[in-house]
Design a protein around this motif. Sequence first.
Motif, PDB file in Angstrom:
ATOM      1  N   LEU A  13       0.855  -1.182   0.000  1.00  0.00           N
ATOM      2  CA  LEU A  13       0.000   0.000   0.000  1.00  0.00           C
ATOM      3  C   LEU A  13       0.893   1.236   0.000  1.00  0.00           C
ATOM      4  N   ILE A  14       0.735   2.035  -1.037  1.00  0.00           N
ATOM      5  CA  ILE A  14       1.598   3.200  -1.235  1.00  0.00           C
ATOM      6  C   ILE A  14       0.857   4.460  -0.809  1.00  0.00           C
ATOM      7  N   GLY A  15       1.437   5.180   0.126  1.00  0.00           N
ATOM      8  CA  GLY A  15       0.860   6.478   0.485  1.00  0.00           C
ATOM      9  C   GLY A  15      -0.265   6.409   1.494  1.00  0.00           C
ATOM     10  N   VAL A  16      -0.095   5.581   2.509  1.00  0.00           N
ATOM     11  CA  VAL A  16      -1.129   5.448   3.541  1.00  0.00           C
ATOM     12  C   VAL A  16      -0.953   6.575   4.565  1.00  0.00           C
ATOM     13  N   ARG A  17      -2.035   7.310   4.800  1.00  0.00           N
ATOM     14  CA  ARG A  17      -1.965   8.457   5.720  1.00  0.00           C
ATOM     15  C   ARG A  17      -2.148   7.984   7.174  1.00  0.00           C
ATOM     16  N   ALA A  18      -1.789   8.871   8.091  1.00  0.00           N
ATOM     17  CA  ALA A  18      -1.870   8.531   9.518  1.00  0.00           C
ATOM     18  C   ALA A  18      -3.287   8.140   9.918  1.00  0.00           C
ATOM     19  N   CYS A  19      -4.276   8.909   9.422  1.00  0.00           N
ATOM     20  CA  CYS A  19      -5.659   8.610   9.791  1.00  0.00           C
ATOM     21  C   CYS A  19      -6.037   7.215   9.294  1.00  0.00           C
ATOM     22  N   GLU A  20      -5.493   6.861   8.129  1.00  0.00           N
ATOM     23  CA  GLU A  20      -5.844   5.575   7.536  1.00  0.00           C
ATOM     24  C   GLU A  20      -5.172   4.414   8.257  1.00  0.00           C
ATOM     25  N   LEU A  21      -3.957   4.662   8.731  1.00  0.00           N
ATOM     26  CA  LEU A  21      -3.291   3.626   9.533  1.00  0.00           C
ATOM     27  C   LEU A  21      -4.083   3.375  10.814  1.00  0.00           C
ATOM     28  N   ASN A  22      -4.569   4.478  11.390  1.00  0.00           N
ATOM     29  CA  ASN A  22      -5.378   4.322  12.586  1.00  0.00           C
ATOM     30  C   ASN A  22      -6.698   3.625  12.275  1.00  0.00           C
ATOM     31  N   ALA A  23      -7.245   3.895  11.085  1.00  0.00           N
ATOM     32  CA  ALA A  23      -8.479   3.224  10.685  1.00  0.00           C
ATOM     33  C   ALA A  23      -8.239   1.717  10.549  1.00  0.00           C
ATOM     34  N   ILE A  24      -7.101   1.349  10.000  1.00  0.00           N
ATOM     35  CA  ILE A  24      -6.772  -0.072   9.875  1.00  0.00           C
ATOM     36  C   ILE A  24      -6.604  -0.685  11.268  1.00  0.00           C
ATOM     37  N   ALA A  25      -5.945   0.056  12.168  1.00  0.00           N
ATOM     38  CA  ALA A  25      -5.769  -0.449  13.535  1.00  0.00           C
ATOM     39  C   ALA A  25      -7.131  -0.663  14.205  1.00  0.00           C
ATOM     40  N   ILE A  26      -8.082   0.215  13.894  1.00  0.00           N
ATOM     41  CA  ILE A  26      -9.435   0.069  14.459  1.00  0.00           C
ATOM     42  C   ILE A  26     -10.112  -1.160  13.862  1.00  0.00           C
ATOM     43  N   GLN A  27     -10.000  -1.310  12.547  1.00  0.00           N
ATOM     44  CA  GLN A  27     -10.624  -2.489  11.927  1.00  0.00           C
ATOM     45  C   GLN A  27      -9.944  -3.784  12.361  1.00  0.00           C
ATOM     46  N   ASP A  28      -8.658  -3.710  12.700  1.00  0.00           N
ATOM     47  CA  ASP A  28      -7.991  -4.890  13.271  1.00  0.00           C
ATOM     48  C   ASP A  28      -8.740  -5.359  14.508  1.00  0.00           C
ATOM     49  N   ARG A  29      -9.119  -4.405  15.340  1.00  0.00           N
ATOM     50  CA  ARG A  29      -9.843  -4.770  16.567  1.00  0.00           C
ATOM     51  C   ARG A  29     -11.203  -5.370  16.251  1.00  0.00           C
ATOM     52  N   VAL A  30     -11.842  -4.823  15.226  1.00  0.00           N
ATOM     53  CA  VAL A  30     -13.175  -5.311  14.858  1.00  0.00           C
ATOM     54  C   VAL A  30     -13.088  -6.729  14.286  1.00  0.00           C
ATOM     55  N   PHE A  31     -12.179  -6.902  13.347  1.00  0.00           N
ATOM     56  CA  PHE A  31     -12.169  -8.154  12.587  1.00  0.00           C
ATOM     57  C   PHE A  31     -11.268  -9.247  13.172  1.00  0.00           C
ATOM     58  N   LEU A  32     -10.315  -8.854  14.016  1.00  0.00           N
ATOM     59  CA  LEU A  32      -9.349  -9.855  14.480  1.00  0.00           C
ATOM     60  C   LEU A  32      -9.392 -10.127  15.978  1.00  0.00           C
ATOM     61  N   ASP A  33      -9.912  -9.180  16.750  1.00  0.00           N
ATOM     62  CA  ASP A  33      -9.780  -9.302  18.201  1.00  0.00           C
ATOM     63  C   ASP A  33     -10.963  -9.964  18.894  1.00  0.00           C
ATOM     64  N   GLY A  34     -11.998 -10.298  18.164  1.00  0.00           N
ATOM     65  CA  GLY A  34     -13.165 -10.901  18.795  1.00  0.00           C
ATOM     66  C   GLY A  34     -13.007 -12.399  18.944  1.00  0.00           C
ATOM     67  N   GLU A  35     -14.065 -13.016  19.416  1.00  0.00           N
ATOM     68  CA  GLU A  35     -14.042 -14.463  19.563  1.00  0.00           C
ATOM     69  C   GLU A  35     -13.917 -15.133  18.191  1.00  0.00           C
ATOM     70  N   TYR A  36     -14.535 -14.509  17.202  1.00  0.00           N
ATOM     71  CA  TYR A  36     -14.444 -15.012  15.830  1.00  0.00           C
ATOM     72  C   TYR A  36     -13.670 -14.011  14.988  1.00  0.00           C
ATOM     73  N   ARG A  37     -12.693 -14.500  14.238  1.00  0.00           N
ATOM     74  CA  ARG A  37     -11.926 -13.640  13.344  1.00  0.00           C
ATOM     75  C   ARG A  37     -12.510 -13.746  11.945  1.00  0.00           C
ATOM     76  N   ASP A  38     -12.429 -12.643  11.216  1.00  0.00           N
ATOM     77  CA  ASP A  38     -12.829 -12.705   9.821  1.00  0.00           C
ATOM     78  C   ASP A  38     -11.651 -13.271   9.029  1.00  0.00           C
ATOM     79  N   PRO A  39     -11.796 -14.475   8.479  1.00  0.00           N
ATOM     80  CA  PRO A  39     -10.647 -15.106   7.814  1.00  0.00           C
ATOM     81  C   PRO A  39     -10.175 -14.352   6.580  1.00  0.00           C
ATOM     82  N   ILE A  40     -11.083 -13.634   5.924  1.00  0.00           N
ATOM     83  CA  ILE A  40     -10.706 -12.903   4.712  1.00  0.00           C
ATOM     84  C   ILE A  40      -9.811 -11.720   5.091  1.00  0.00           C
TER      85      ILE A  40
END
Lengths: 395, 292
Positions: free
Chosen positions: A123-150
């Motif tokens: 990913l070329i040119g990822v802004r700070a806000c977007e990195l934080n958005a990815i970190a937030i989605q990490d919590r949504v999709f990866l940190d729960g009891e069920y992970r989104d495999p995709i």
Amino acid sequence: MVKISRREGRAAQLIEHHDFQSLFDVLKAKKYRLIGPTVRDGSVVYDEVARVDDLPVGYSDEQEKGSYRLNKSDDHRLFGYGVGPHSWKKFLFPPAVRLWQARRDDGSFQIIPEDYHAEPLALIGVRACELNAIAIQDRVFLDGEYRDPIYAAQREKLFVLAVNCGQAGNTCFCASMHAGPRVTGQFDLAVTEVINGESHYFTVEVGSPRGEEVLSEVPHRPASGEEKALANQIITQTAASMKRSIDTRGIKQRLYASFEHPQWDDIAARCLACGNCTQVCPTCFCSTVEDVTDLSGNTADRWRKWDSCFTTDFSYIVGGSIRSSVKSRYRQWMTHKLATWIEQFGTSGCVGCGRCITWCPVGIDITEEIAALRAEKQPATAVEAAKEDVSYADV
Amino acid sequence: MLMSDAPSITAPTASDRISDPMLPSPYRVQRARWDTDDTFSLELVPLDSDDIPHFAPGQFNMVYVYGVGEIPISISGDPTRRDLLVHTTRAVGTVTRAMSKLRVEDMLAARGPYGTAWPVAEAHQKDIVIVAGGIGLAPLRPAMYHIMAHREQYGRVVLLYGARTPGDVLYRKQLEQWRAHFDLDVFVTVDRATGSWRGSVGLVTSLIGRAPFDPLNTVALVCGPEVMMRFTTMGLEKRGVDTKNIYVSLERNMKCAIRLCGHCQFGSTFVCKDGPVFRYSQVQSLLTKWEV
């Protein structure tokens, strides 16, 4: 916001503008597909880029409530614009993906799992806000009891080349959300673009061993103190020039207490419930499923697609939609984004990227609406609601 | 945090059983019958294993009908029986109507179980009051099975059931059997009497006042339409039952059941994960608002 500890790396490095293509070449040689900003249909979108020239070179953008315009200038800046309608979530959380197939045969059917192939993406040119958005989605999709495999599969195959913002868009408010404009972690390489008279260079921060490895194959040299200071100054200026902000102090309680606030009616009179804000939001994660059968009826595909809490279908149960009014749907979206999200995931759901402001066809501005909800003068009903709602916050 | 004072109503989950959480398992219809004019039960046997996944009373499955769709349905069978999965539902939507047309030997698919359970273990030595409205009896039936199988662990057990008309009474034979037990108090009422009905007429809430239980030592399990649950809780509170000891089961739109799709949000809770069974005191302030 998700707190990311600043990586104490080695001294900042520098890549000259004319060597930037070499960074692309090295990543390509390492079998990454390069995704970056590029101009299409009058806006900056994220798509495959092969060369530095594919970036929106020399473009800048003008963003305001409900408006977006690209301008071409004579400079050769590679990252002289803010974020466009796309976010990186479309690569990690695809807008439409087949989950599995059912094949019917003689009265019974078989479920055939999907193979999720994740290809290495740079990913070329990822802004700070977007990195934080990815970190937030990490919590949504990866940190729960069920992970989104995709999501999980693609997340592991990312190379992140982050960019510190050299200008604040008119709709940006990342500084107030503590989500930018300075990149503070979760990247492989982070660059700051500097044009100073005749010189055009990128200071580079290394964020991972992988980043280190890539950089070692690209012509670079240590940045001088002056060059670093200049880069630093650019980021500081970006933060200082940001016009919009959200006061996040006690925002959760404020929103819980504002359930009956008349401002929701005011917003509902303007909101079209089109869902644009949810589509452009880099953290919105809601999805629905659809079953698609072929003409013979012998194959039934199950698809997952992006959904929006602005539709009446979203909350439909037998007997009707739970949130039938536009007012309740906007309230759900904003209350979720800025308040209940904190309880659910330990972070705000907003990074202050401003997309929902720019791409709202009627120019509803989340920063203005929060300010209105916070306004001192509240009708008696809202004050009553505030008292009653103490228990809501304690749920 | 949201559920910090929550009771231990967590239950076994399917997470370590299947790697792709959206992938259902095949079942074969062993028995299909209409319970009332619009409500039917399917008995299902698993096709790719000997046993159904272990479930706790109050949990639900996502049930898929070929080419039509997938919906959440509570499990209404006996939790000690591992050979059979039982679902009772009303034929009111696209998927449930298609389900109602399935015949013996037909296939469907299901994944789960998901969600929180009725606190049957936590309620030991207490009086149990079960209040069900209409099809709300279906998710409560596994709790009844559990309580009946461990009857000595509870105090008085009361079942209050209300249906719209005598024809809408769910599990009628079973209600009659339960009512024959000396250690169970079963009261059934209908909103409107039809035909030869000579039983109680009135809302289920009207049964609360005369039901024999000790309000200070009672755990109440309530399931039915939201308005019925609100009035039932008011009635129970009036008798002196603390809202902390009242449990309700909620219904919301669900697409994934694994806290990822966002549809079932109710305030800061996800009904698929934090529910469907909630302690009433946790959701009271939300349930008394519109369009949350």
